[in-house]
Design a protein around this motif. Structure first.
Motif, PDB file in Angstrom:
ATOM      1  N   LEU A  94       0.700  -1.510  -0.265  1.00 20.85           N
ATOM      2  CA  LEU A  94       0.401  -0.188  -0.418  1.00 20.85           C
ATOM      3  C   LEU A  94       0.791   1.010   0.462  1.00 20.85           C
ATOM      4  O   LEU A  94       0.923   1.799  -0.737  1.00 20.85           O
ATOM      5  N   GLU A  95       2.114   1.417   0.527  1.00 20.48           N
ATOM      6  CA  GLU A  95       2.866   2.182   1.357  1.00 20.48           C
ATOM      7  C   GLU A  95       4.010   2.319  -0.494  1.00 20.48           C
ATOM      8  O   GLU A  95       3.683   3.602  -0.444  1.00 20.48           O
ATOM      9  N   SER A  96       3.567   1.212  -1.116  1.00 18.96           N
ATOM     10  CA  SER A  96       4.472   1.697  -2.022  1.00 18.96           C
ATOM     11  C   SER A  96       3.569   2.178  -3.154  1.00 18.96           C
ATOM     12  O   SER A  96       4.020   3.209  -4.869  1.00 18.96           O
ATOM     13  N   ARG A  97       2.887   1.531  -3.399  1.00 19.65           N
ATOM     14  CA  ARG A  97       1.456   1.829  -4.794  1.00 19.65           C
ATOM     15  C   ARG A  97       1.170   3.950  -3.949  1.00 19.65           C
ATOM     16  O   ARG A  97       1.713   4.950  -5.079  1.00 19.65           O
ATOM     17  N   ARG A 206      -5.363   3.130 -13.450  1.00 15.45           N
ATOM     18  CA  ARG A 206      -4.011   3.672 -12.444  1.00 15.45           C
ATOM     19  C   ARG A 206      -5.026   5.754 -12.586  1.00 15.45           C
ATOM     20  O   ARG A 206      -6.074   5.954 -13.232  1.00 15.45           O
ATOM     21  N   LEU A 207      -5.391   6.274 -10.976  1.00 13.40           N
ATOM     22  CA  LEU A 207      -5.999   7.083 -10.859  1.00 13.40           C
ATOM     23  C   LEU A 207      -5.539   8.689 -11.685  1.00 13.40           C
ATOM     24  O   LEU A 207      -5.265   9.777 -11.964  1.00 13.40           O
ATOM     25  N   ASN A 212      -9.231   4.627 -19.960  1.00 10.51           N
ATOM     26  CA  ASN A 212     -10.035   4.074 -19.585  1.00 10.51           C
ATOM     27  C   ASN A 212     -10.783   2.853 -20.258  1.00 10.51           C
ATOM     28  O   ASN A 212     -10.299   2.460 -20.678  1.00 10.51           O
ATOM     29  N   VAL A 213     -11.639   2.171 -19.217  1.00 11.90           N
ATOM     30  CA  VAL A 213     -12.578   0.132 -19.276  1.00 11.90           C
ATOM     31  C   VAL A 213     -13.962   0.988 -19.093  1.00 11.90           C
ATOM     32  O   VAL A 213     -14.363  -0.096 -19.446  1.00 11.90           O
ATOM     33  N   VAL A 214     -14.237   1.604 -20.434  1.00 17.31           N
ATOM     34  CA  VAL A 214     -15.622   1.656 -20.729  1.00 17.31           C
ATOM     35  C   VAL A 214     -16.447   0.531 -21.195  1.00 17.31           C
ATOM     36  O   VAL A 214     -17.076   0.192 -21.086  1.00 17.31           O
ATOM     37  N   THR A 268       1.813  17.516  -5.365  1.00 17.35           N
ATOM     38  CA  THR A 268       2.581  16.477  -5.944  1.00 17.35           C
ATOM     39  C   THR A 268       2.593  15.265  -7.040  1.00 17.35           C
ATOM     40  O   THR A 268       2.831  14.770  -6.884  1.00 17.35           O
ATOM     41  N   THR A 269       0.849  15.423  -6.970  1.00 17.05           N
ATOM     42  CA  THR A 269       0.762  14.280  -7.322  1.00 17.05           C
ATOM     43  C   THR A 269       0.210  14.385  -8.868  1.00 17.05           C
ATOM     44  O   THR A 269      -0.506  15.051  -9.168  1.00 17.05           O
ATOM     45  N   ARG A 270      -0.489  13.553  -9.637  1.00 15.86           N
ATOM     46  CA  ARG A 270      -1.421  13.913 -10.774  1.00 15.86           C
ATOM     47  C   ARG A 270      -2.585  13.114 -10.948  1.00 15.86           C
ATOM     48  O   ARG A 270      -3.524  12.935 -11.960  1.00 15.86           O
ATOM     49  N   ILE A 271      -3.016  12.844  -9.455  1.00 15.94           N
ATOM     50  CA  ILE A 271      -4.086  12.144  -9.067  1.00 15.94           C
ATOM     51  C   ILE A 271      -5.297  12.924  -9.672  1.00 15.94           C
ATOM     52  O   ILE A 271      -5.443  14.381  -9.186  1.00 15.94           O
ATOM     53  N   ASN A 272      -6.383  11.801 -10.524  1.00  7.44           N
ATOM     54  CA  ASN A 272      -7.633  12.449 -10.322  1.00  7.44           C
ATOM     55  C   ASN A 272      -8.608  12.478  -9.483  1.00  7.44           C
ATOM     56  O   ASN A 272      -9.043  11.196  -9.401  1.00  7.44           O
TER      57      ASN A 272
END
Length: 308
Positions: A94-97, A206-207, A212-214, A268-272
């Protein structure tokens, strides 16, 4: 203090509570207002010379004695081989992700937090019903005129009682507000997340990925308006360990974005954020279980708690 006399090259600095290790950044501030890396001065403020006995950890938010941060390689190895090794593996995963996404300073301090066996999940049937409802809502946001026929469909398939009050409001509102439509358009992310939980989607994107997988999602679900009895009765979950880790990942991402609001730091992320929030919400709902075989109704969806 004897710990200062240890050979410097044999020392590892890490939190005694969550095992976070300093990243070289300035995370600490003295009561005099000076900011610095506390480990460059062994806890003494370079400005006012105050010696801090305890040090706050950016990884878990706890304060522990400064001297306890300094450990030998042997002490660290001993820590890493004690306790539940399965949960330790989950902690590392989890922490690595989180680190991979750019969330570098969030750590799990209690291994029990990672134990999914203590959780009670919704049934696969109810998860399938919620997935279909979210999918239908996301579709109807762009096809408002079809709402009456979908209400009939929900009733025919006996899942109308699982539609939430807020969703019912949308379905029966002649002129839903633009903000409501915008919010409900994100339901597709919750539907896809549940499809992954039910093995209808192989991999969650990935976030921070635009893919996408629609298409895969739609291919593995019944057509909207078709009979659902067989599909829902055959629904089954993937490994709960995977589902639970995904839930915790998005829970900690929510915590990260919440903390940004309070500390004023840069993302510091590119998370949506919207995608992560929808995953967090739907997976929190999945972990909300009615005791004594109580019926899962739509109200439960509206009441899903996403606080951290």
């Amino acid at each position: 203090m004897l710990f200062w006399n240890r050979k410097k090259e044999n020392l590892i600095i890490q939190c005694s509570n969550c095992e976070w290790q300093p990243d070289g950044e300035i995370h600490w501030a003295c009561s005099c207002g000076h900011r610095w890396n506390t480990f460059k001065t062994k806890g003494k403020c370079p400005s006012c010379k105050k010696q801090w006995e305890n040090t706050w950890c950016p990884g878990c938010g706890k304060s522990t004695p400064h001297k306890d941060w300094y450990k030998t390689k042997e002490e660290v190895e001993k820590i890493e081989t004690t306790g539940d090794l399965v949960l330790r593996r989950k902690k590392k995963s989890l922490e690595s992700r989180l680190i991979d996404y750019g969330i570098k300073n969030y750590r799990v301090s209690h291994l029990e937090y990672l134990d999914h066996s203590k959780e009670k999940f919704q049934t696969a049937y109810d998860a399938g019903c919620r997935m279909i409802i979210l999918y239908a809502i996301a579709y109807l946001v762009h096809n408002l005129d079809e709402r009456p026929s979908f209400i009939d469909w929900f009733k025919t398939e006996k899942i109308w009682e699982k539609v939430s009050p807020k969703e019912m409001e949308f379905l029966m509102n002649p002129s839903p507000e633009e903000r409501m439509l915008m919010d409900l358009s994100w339901c597709i992310e919750g539907a896809i997340t549940l499809a992954w939980c039910l093995k209808k989607v192989d991999v969650l994107p990935r976030l921070d990925d635009e893919n996408n997988v629609v298409e895969e999602f739609q291919q593995n679900l019944p057509e909207l308006g078709d009979s659902l009895i067989l599909f829902l009765s055959q629904s089954e979950f993937r490994n709960f360990e995977e589902i639970y880790e995904e839930n915790l990942l998005n829970e900690l991402a929510t915590t990260y974005f919440r903390d940004l609001l309070f500390n004023g730091k840069k993302d510091t992320t590119r998370i949506n954020r919207s995608v992560s929030y929808e995953r967090h919400k739907v997976l929190n709902w999945l972990r909300t279980y009615y005791e004594e075989g109580g019926e899962v109704t739509g109200e439960l969806w509206d009441e899903t708690d996403t606080s951290t």
